[in-house]
Design a protein around this motif. Structure first.
Motif, PDB file in Angstrom:
ATOM      1  N   GLY A 320       0.546  -1.304   0.037  1.00  0.00           N
ATOM      2  CA  GLY A 320      -0.010   0.069  -0.088  1.00  0.00           C
ATOM      3  C   GLY A 320       0.716   1.487   0.059  1.00  0.00           C
ATOM      4  N   ASP A 321       1.979   1.143   0.112  1.00  0.00           N
ATOM      5  CA  ASP A 321       3.010   2.420   0.299  1.00  0.00           C
ATOM      6  C   ASP A 321       3.234   3.103  -0.985  1.00  0.00           C
ATOM      7  N   GLU A 322       3.544   4.310  -1.224  1.00  0.00           N
ATOM      8  CA  GLU A 322       4.141   5.092  -2.187  1.00  0.00           C
ATOM      9  C   GLU A 322       3.557   4.873  -3.386  1.00  0.00           C
ATOM     10  N   ALA A 323       2.094   4.918  -3.519  1.00  0.00           N
ATOM     11  CA  ALA A 323       1.541   4.771  -4.754  1.00  0.00           C
ATOM     12  C   ALA A 323       1.413   6.345  -5.481  1.00  0.00           C
ATOM     13  N   GLY A 387       4.009   1.447  10.796  1.00  0.00           N
ATOM     14  CA  GLY A 387       4.363   2.973  10.770  1.00  0.00           C
ATOM     15  C   GLY A 387       5.990   3.055  10.357  1.00  0.00           C
ATOM     16  N   TRP A 388       6.238   3.630   9.170  1.00  0.00           N
ATOM     17  CA  TRP A 388       7.291   3.358   8.664  1.00  0.00           C
ATOM     18  C   TRP A 388       8.077   4.824   8.322  1.00  0.00           C
ATOM     19  N   GLN A 389       7.129   5.848   8.097  1.00  0.00           N
ATOM     20  CA  GLN A 389       7.738   7.086   7.532  1.00  0.00           C
ATOM     21  C   GLN A 389       8.290   7.932   8.855  1.00  0.00           C
ATOM     22  N   THR A 414      14.758   1.835  12.705  1.00  0.00           N
ATOM     23  CA  THR A 414      14.764   0.514  12.421  1.00  0.00           C
ATOM     24  C   THR A 414      15.039  -0.246  10.965  1.00  0.00           C
ATOM     25  N   TYR A 415      15.428   0.974   9.930  1.00  0.00           N
ATOM     26  CA  TYR A 415      15.446   0.495   8.671  1.00  0.00           C
ATOM     27  C   TYR A 415      16.922   0.181   8.584  1.00  0.00           C
ATOM     28  N   LEU A 416      17.361  -1.076   8.446  1.00  0.00           N
ATOM     29  CA  LEU A 416      18.791  -1.626   8.523  1.00  0.00           C
ATOM     30  C   LEU A 416      19.444  -1.242   7.367  1.00  0.00           C
TER      31      LEU A 416
HETATM   32  C1  ACM Z   1       8.715   1.769   2.561  1.00  0.00           C
HETATM   33  O1  ACM Z   1       9.694   2.088   2.843  1.00  0.00           O
HETATM   34  N1  ACM Z   1       8.301   2.251   1.355  1.00  0.00           N
HETATM   35  C2  ACM Z   1       7.604   0.995   3.297  1.00  0.00           C
END
Ligand code: ACM
Ligand code: ZN
Length: 752
Positions: A320-323, A387-389, A414-416
């Motif tokens: 669902g992200d970044e569409a 929740g990533w942004q 947490t983005y490795l």
């Molecule tokens: C993401 O990093 N686009 C979920």
């Protein structure tokens, strides 16, 4: 190790009992150690009154590297019992000189107790202190995400990650299975997804700079996929280790691999060839699944039917992200759908699509999950949001508003994929830094959260995006040891973080990674530096995130001849090379930091600016050249704006030559200025234009990273030298980041 006499806490068991931080990751909730020890026999006998559980328990011992045998109660060294009143994932472990008793709330808790025992054993070389442990997790969801799209890895390598995840008491493996860069799961009804969609053209460049395939004639040799049998086997292997595997099928965007396989899934306005992207896709990233046609919904539902058959997971991730909605805006079918369904706009059209698929997933008895954007357009409080942004604030805001359950996997913590240490020593990746210490100190909740919000947070996840990985070892390097730190966050009680106390446990666990043949980064031993001018001289500092090491340095032309302990700043007044590294017990631990410090008339002088976007304007005159990485903390950055900065030389000086260092790397939206205007002044108020430099077009948007000194020479006297650099605008069409606004980065001002 920090020892705290229990008497001080009022929990005195006996005079010799201590609460300590044991060498166990994640940190147990409560651990008390007393006099005496238990010596593990060669092949310990395990007894459990619950037959099936005892069998499971023996397997858990084997998985944890302890060769155990099922035996009768009188002969058992280890007794495993269950006590449902403890609750899910809760165990106690009692070690006395002649036996060990595990009491567990459920099957998973037996495994956790065994894993704790294995870590204690490793640390004590087969001997365990007499102790009592009472342990349960802070969060019900403790996850790790592997992006096996950008970097395909064999099933055996996924199992290796699962092994370590299990020993860290993680309970969810989120597999990112589909994206623009590949489709990784066999779907029997749509064979082209793996015949075509699993393969992309091989390009030698780093990720963002890889240009799309131009036609179907180009050979696609890079990729791979998991057959359904292989994936079922992975799911089974994980389940035996109490890990649920969550499949992620991306929609409506990040779908180029699906569209490359079945072009009819794109909006009919798309009339060009779309292949699986080797990189970021450029403007083709706006080619997403068409929400105006029923066959798209049929496709998604058919795929999910097979996915739900393979994965028993109670939750299914829908992406669902970044569409990017540019193609939907042009599509008559998408626009007709908006009219027919009385939707407000194209964002609401995504809401419509996600809502329909969410209801489909629910009708099959599963719960849908998705990235932040999954609820845009139409909030669906029954979807679980990741929740990533940024710092996860969007998911928090949405959960406050609608009561969504959510999982925190914020990019910033947490983005490795991010750098885990001083960047000069790391493989090229992206963005900024998350050090091991940052990961360990991550606290997912805010001080202002109320109870309702807290109860909506299911847990946390470390997420590995693998754009810059080529091998399983590359992926392991990014994940470990930071996953150890995040597993600790997911399990340990809130407020318990103690970085120094964590380090002995970390060092013990990395021995386990070595045994498993898992690569891990040693970046925690490398030195960060800050060099700043004070008007006259440079002050250099170097620091390490580990407080248990010494920093030593030498100045001169020989490495560590006559090295000294670095406790404060090193003062430097003339050209010099500073070498520094971390040491313990006389042994060098980290890589050698080499700072070549050069002097010109601007060096160490103050820089005046109001507009520097990343706060690093001091780096323009700190005598130290930046690397070709924009985020190495040596580049002063301006975004989509004119850059203006002035150096104060302290007194009026004769100027004969002026150079300005700049970084060009249009693959990550960094361009050289179109034009530079240079002025001088004696008083800092009235400036005279001395030079206009037109930067050649072929230099402005150079694709690969390149550091260029731009010649701005003139001859004049002046005290203040002002630079005004004009942003060149968006990356032009045909390049990887076409149409994107640009950053400009500068370092170093060189005046002679
Ligand atoms: C993401 O990093 N686009 C979920
Ligand atoms: Zn459409």
């Amino acid at each position: 190790m920090k020892k705290l006499l229990l008497a001080a806490t009022g929990l005195l068991l006996n005079a010799a009992a201590f609460a300590v931080r044991p060498c166990v990751i994640p940190e147990p909730v409560a651990y008390t150690v007393s006099e005496g020890s238990f010596i593990m026999p060669e092949r310990p006998g395990v007894n459990s009154p619950v037959g099936a559980t005892a069998k499971g328990a023996v397997r858990y011992f084997e998985n944890a590297g302890i060769r155990a045998a099922k035996t009768s109660a009188p002969k058992a060294s280890i007794t495993v019992t269950t006590d449902k009143s403890l609750g899910a994932e809760h165990y106690t472990l009692d070690v006395t000189p002649d036996k060990i008793v595990i009491t567990a709330g459920d099957d998973a808790a037996i495994m956790y107790a065994v894993n704790t025992l294995a870590q204690l054993l490793r640390n004590g070389n087969g001997k365990i202190d007499v102790c009592h442990i009472d342990d349960y997790p802070r969060f019900a969801y403790r996850g790790m995400m592997l992006d096996v799209v950008r970097c395909y890895i064999e099933p055996a390598e996924i199992k290796r990650f699962i092994d370590v995840a299990a020993s860290l008491k993680l309970n969810n493996l989120h597999l990112h299975l589909t994206d623009d860069n590949g489709w990784r799961l066999q779907i029997k009804k749509y064979p082209k997804l793996t015949e075509v969609g699993a393969w992309r053209v091989a390009r030698p460049d780093l990720f963002p700079g890889r240009l799309n395939a131009r036609s179907a004639e180009e050979e696609t040799t890079e990729g791979g996929f998991y057959t359904q049998a292989e994936m079922r086997d992975i799911v089974h292997y994980a389940a035996e280790r109490n890990i649920n595997v969550i499949p992620e099928i991306e929609m409506p965007a990040h779908s180029a691999a699906a569209i490359a396989s079945y072009p009819e899934l794109a909006c009919p306005v798309v009339d060009k060839f779309v292949g699986v992207f080797p990189g970021i896709g450029g403007k083709d990233a706006s080619i997403i699944l068409c929400a105006g046609q029923e066959k798209t919904f049929q496709f998604i539902q058919d795929v999910l039917d097979e996915v739900m058959d393979i994965f028993p997971s109670p939750t299914i991730h829908l992406g669902g992200d970044e569409a990017n909605k540019a193609m939907w805006e042009k599509c008559p079918l998408c626009n007709q759908r908006i009219e027919d369904e009385h939707l407000s706009d194209h964002e609401a059209l995504q809401g419509y699509l996600m809502d329909r698929i969410n209801r489909y997933v629910r009708s099959k008895g599963r719960t849908a999950m998705g990235w932040d954007e999954v609820t845009y357009g139409k909030p669906k409080e029954d979807i679980i949001v990741y929740g990533w942004q940024g710092d996860g604030g969007v998911a928090v805001r949405d959960s406050k508003a609608t009561g969504h359950k959510f999982i925190m996997t914020p990019a910033r913590s947490t983005y490795l994929i991010r750098y885990q240490g001083p960047q000069w020593f790391e493989p090229w990746t992206y963005f900024g830094n998350i050090t091991l210490r940052d990961a360990y100190m991550f606290e997912p909740t805010g001080k202002d959260w109320d109870d309702a919000l807290r109860s909506n947070l299911l847990g946390i996840q470390g997420s590995l995006w693998s754009e810059f990985c080529k091998t399983p070892a590359d992926m392991q390097y990014q994940v470990f040891p930071r996953m150890l730190a995040l597993a600790d966050v997911a399990w340990r009680p809130e407020g318990r973080a103690d970085w120094e106390a964590f380090l002995p446990a970390l060092d013990s666990f990395t021995g386990h990674l070595d045994d498993k043949g898992v690569v891990f980064a040693k970046s925690m031993y490398n030195l960060d530096h800050v060099v700043k001018g004070n008007g006259k001289e440079l002050l250099a500092k170097a620091s390490c995130i580990r407080p248990d090491v010494e920093v030593r340095y030498s100045l001169g032309d020989s490495l560590f001849n006559d090295y000294k302990l670095l406790t404060d700043s090193v003062r430097i007044e003339k050209p010099a090379t500073l070498y520094a590294a971390t040491f313990k017990d006389g042994k060098q631990l980290g890589r050698t930091l080499t700072l070549n410090l050069d002097f010109n008339k601007a060096t160490a002088k103050p820089v005046i600016t109001n507009s520097c976007r990343n706060g690093l304007a001091y780096a323009l005159t700190n005598g130290l050249r930046a690397s070709d990485r924009n985020s190495d903390f040596e580049w002063a950055g301006w975004y989509n704006d004119t850059a203006e900065f002035t150096v104060d030389l302290g007194e009026t000086q004769q100027i004969k030559s002026v150079k300005l260092g700049t970084l060009v790397h249009s693959d990550i939206c960094i361009a050289a200025p179109r034009q530079i205007h240079v002025y001088t002044s004696d008083n800092g108020k009235a400036f005279t234009l001395r030079r206009i430099v037109d930067v050649p077009e072929d230099l402005i948007y150079h694709c690969k990273a390149r550091v260029v000194d731009i010649d701005c020479d003139f001859e004049a006297d002046g005290r203040y030298v002002k630079f005004v650099a004009i942003n060149p605008g968006c990356v032009p069409d045909g390049l990887a980041r076409e149409g994107t606004p640009t950053w400009m980065y500068f370092d170093e001002i060189n005046i002679n």
